[in-house]
Motif scaffolding. Structure first.
Motif, PDB file in Angstrom:
ATOM      1  N   MET A   1       0.848  -1.168   0.000  1.00 47.65           N
ATOM      2  CA  MET A   1       0.000   0.000   0.000  1.00 47.65           C
ATOM      3  C   MET A   1       0.899   1.238   0.000  1.00 47.65           C
ATOM      4  SD  MET A   1      -3.161   1.206   2.514  1.00 47.65           S
ATOM      5  CE  MET A   1      -3.187  -0.321   3.351  1.00 47.65           C
ATOM      6  N   THR A   2       0.532   2.234  -0.792  1.00 51.76           N
ATOM      7  CA  THR A   2       1.286   3.471  -0.873  1.00 51.76           C
ATOM      8  C   THR A   2       1.043   4.308   0.376  1.00 51.76           C
ATOM      9  OG1 THR A   2       1.016   3.458  -3.260  1.00 51.76           O
ATOM     10  CG2 THR A   2       1.665   5.537  -2.258  1.00 51.76           C
ATOM     11  N   GLN A   3       2.128   4.891   0.901  1.00 54.85           N
ATOM     12  CA  GLN A   3       1.979   5.778   2.054  1.00 54.85           C
ATOM     13  C   GLN A   3       1.701   7.189   1.566  1.00 54.85           C
ATOM     14  OE1 GLN A   3       5.248   5.529   4.762  1.00 54.85           O
ATOM     15  NE2 GLN A   3       4.488   3.621   5.632  1.00 54.85           N
ATOM     16  N   TYR A   4       0.907   7.897   2.348  1.00 57.64           N
ATOM     17  CA  TYR A   4       0.537   9.251   2.005  1.00 57.64           C
ATOM     18  C   TYR A   4       0.566  10.083   3.271  1.00 57.64           C
ATOM     19  CZ  TYR A   4      -2.095  13.151   0.056  1.00 57.64           C
ATOM     20  OH  TYR A   4      -2.486  14.386  -0.355  1.00 57.64           O
ATOM     21  N   SER A   5       1.262  11.189   3.220  1.00 58.86           N
ATOM     22  CA  SER A   5       1.323  12.079   4.371  1.00 58.86           C
ATOM     23  C   SER A   5       0.090  12.982   4.360  1.00 58.86           C
ATOM     24  CB  SER A   5       2.598  12.920   4.301  1.00 58.86           C
ATOM     25  OG  SER A   5       2.606  13.849   5.359  1.00 58.86           O
ATOM     26  N   LEU A   6      -0.596  13.040   5.466  1.00 53.22           N
ATOM     27  CA  LEU A   6      -1.826  13.815   5.550  1.00 53.22           C
ATOM     28  C   LEU A   6      -1.762  14.728   6.773  1.00 53.22           C
ATOM     29  CD1 LEU A   6      -4.755  14.206   4.471  1.00 53.22           C
ATOM     30  CD2 LEU A   6      -5.420  12.373   6.024  1.00 53.22           C
ATOM     31  N   LYS A   7      -1.963  16.012   6.537  1.00 50.81           N
ATOM     32  CA  LYS A   7      -1.978  16.969   7.650  1.00 50.81           C
ATOM     33  C   LYS A   7      -3.424  17.377   7.907  1.00 50.81           C
ATOM     34  CE  LYS A   7       2.611  18.607   6.789  1.00 50.81           C
ATOM     35  NZ  LYS A   7       3.588  19.601   7.017  1.00 50.81           N
ATOM     36  N   LEU A   8      -3.924  16.975   9.058  1.00 51.98           N
ATOM     37  CA  LEU A   8      -5.292  17.309   9.442  1.00 51.98           C
ATOM     38  C   LEU A   8      -5.291  18.521  10.359  1.00 51.98           C
ATOM     39  CD1 LEU A   8      -6.609  13.739  10.374  1.00 51.98           C
ATOM     40  CD2 LEU A   8      -7.051  15.005   8.278  1.00 51.98           C
ATOM     41  N   PRO A   9      -6.310  19.356  10.271  1.00 54.41           N
ATOM     42  CA  PRO A   9      -6.457  20.424  11.259  1.00 54.41           C
ATOM     43  C   PRO A   9      -6.552  19.785  12.649  1.00 54.41           C
ATOM     44  CG  PRO A   9      -7.982  20.755   9.430  1.00 54.41           C
ATOM     45  CD  PRO A   9      -7.369  19.404   9.250  1.00 54.41           C
ATOM     46  N   PRO A  10      -5.938  20.399  13.647  1.00 49.06           N
ATOM     47  CA  PRO A  10      -5.885  19.789  14.992  1.00 49.06           C
ATOM     48  C   PRO A  10      -7.242  19.345  15.528  1.00 49.06           C
ATOM     49  CG  PRO A  10      -4.482  21.721  14.916  1.00 49.06           C
ATOM     50  CD  PRO A  10      -5.225  21.680  13.619  1.00 49.06           C
ATOM     51  N   ASP A  28      -5.573   5.619  10.928  1.00 48.31           N
ATOM     52  CA  ASP A  28      -5.373   5.276   9.518  1.00 48.31           C
ATOM     53  C   ASP A  28      -6.561   4.487   8.970  1.00 48.31           C
ATOM     54  OD1 ASP A  28      -2.943   6.541   9.537  1.00 48.31           O
ATOM     55  OD2 ASP A  28      -1.746   4.704   9.480  1.00 48.31           O
ATOM     56  N   ASN A  29      -7.018   3.489   9.755  1.00 51.44           N
ATOM     57  CA  ASN A  29      -8.156   2.685   9.300  1.00 51.44           C
ATOM     58  C   ASN A  29      -9.434   3.516   9.204  1.00 51.44           C
ATOM     59  OD1 ASN A  29      -6.680   0.369   8.952  1.00 51.44           O
ATOM     60  ND2 ASN A  29      -7.159  -0.462  10.970  1.00 51.44           N
ATOM     61  N   LEU A  30      -9.626   4.436  10.135  1.00 52.11           N
ATOM     62  CA  LEU A  30     -10.800   5.310  10.080  1.00 52.11           C
ATOM     63  C   LEU A  30     -10.770   6.159   8.815  1.00 52.11           C
ATOM     64  CD1 LEU A  30     -13.375   6.421  11.578  1.00 52.11           C
ATOM     65  CD2 LEU A  30     -11.882   8.258  12.368  1.00 52.11           C
ATOM     66  N   ILE A  31      -9.616   6.706   8.493  1.00 53.86           N
ATOM     67  CA  ILE A  31      -9.481   7.550   7.293  1.00 53.86           C
ATOM     68  C   ILE A  31      -9.747   6.712   6.036  1.00 53.86           C
ATOM     69  CG2 ILE A  31      -7.842   8.878   5.906  1.00 53.86           C
ATOM     70  CD1 ILE A  31      -6.646   9.837   8.646  1.00 53.86           C
ATOM     71  N   ILE A  32      -9.184   5.509   5.975  1.00 51.74           N
ATOM     72  CA  ILE A  32      -9.418   4.624   4.825  1.00 51.74           C
ATOM     73  C   ILE A  32     -10.910   4.302   4.712  1.00 51.74           C
ATOM     74  CG2 ILE A  32      -9.024   2.282   3.935  1.00 51.74           C
ATOM     75  CD1 ILE A  32      -6.156   2.542   5.148  1.00 51.74           C
TER      76      ILE A  32
END
Length: 141
Positions: A1-10, A28-32
Motif C-alpha cells: 500500500m502506498t503511504q501518504y502524508s496527511l496533515k489534518l487540522p488539529p 489510519d483505518n478510520l481515514i481509509i
C-alpha cells in the motif's frame, strides 16, 4: 500500500482519533474507511444529467429523496401541487418562489420517475395514517 502524508487540522484530528478509538480501530483505518464510504456514495450517485436541477439527498430515515438543487423543496411537493391541487406550473412557481421552467423540469422528471415517486408518496401516506391511528389509540385509552 502506498503511504501518504496527511496533515489534518488539529480539531479534526482530535475528533477523528476519538471516533477511531471508540470504534476500536486506528486513525489510519478510520481515514481509509471514510474515504471508501465517500467514494462508494459518489459511485452510487443518483443525479441525472438530463435533470440538472434535481439532486438526491438522504432524509432522516436514510431514504434517497429527489429535491430541487440548492433549495429544500422535494419533487413530490411540487408534483402534489400540480396533480392534486390542480395548480398550473406558473401558480406553483409563484407559490414556491421558483421559476416556471423549474416546475416544468420537475414534472418532466416526475414523468420519467413516476413509479418511484408515487410509491414513496403512498408509503409516506400509509405511515402517516398508521401513526395517526396509534396516537389516537394512545390518547383514547
Amino acid at each position: 500500500m502506498t503511504q501518504y502524508s496527511l496533515k489534518l487540522p488539529p480539531k479534526l484530528q482530535q475528533e477523528a482519533e476519538k471516533y477511531a478509538t471508540d470504534q476500536g480501530i486506528t486513525l489510519d483505518n478510520l481515514i481509509i474507511w471514510a474515504i471508501a464510504e465517500k467514494i462508494g456514495s459518489l459511485k452510487q450517485s443518483l443525479d441525472n444529467n438530463n435533470f440538472p436541477d434535481i439532486v438526491y439527498s438522504r432524509n432522516q430515515e436514510g431514504e434517497m429523496i429527489p429535491k430541487l438543487r440548492g433549495i429544500n423543496i422535494q419533487v413530490k411537493t411540487l408534483v402534489v401541487a400540480v396533480k392534486n391541487w390542480q395548480l398550473t406550473p406558473q401558480q406553483v412557481a409563484d407559490e414556491y418562489g421558483i421559476s416556471e421552467e423549474k416546475v416544468n423540469n420537475v414534472m418532466a422528471f416526475y414523468e420519467q420517475h413516476r413509479q418511484e415517486i408515487d410509491t414513496a408518496h403512498r408509503e409516506a401516506d400509509l405511515f402517516e395514517i398508521a401513526t395517526d391511528k396509534v396516537l389516537e389509540s394512545i390518547y383514547n385509552e
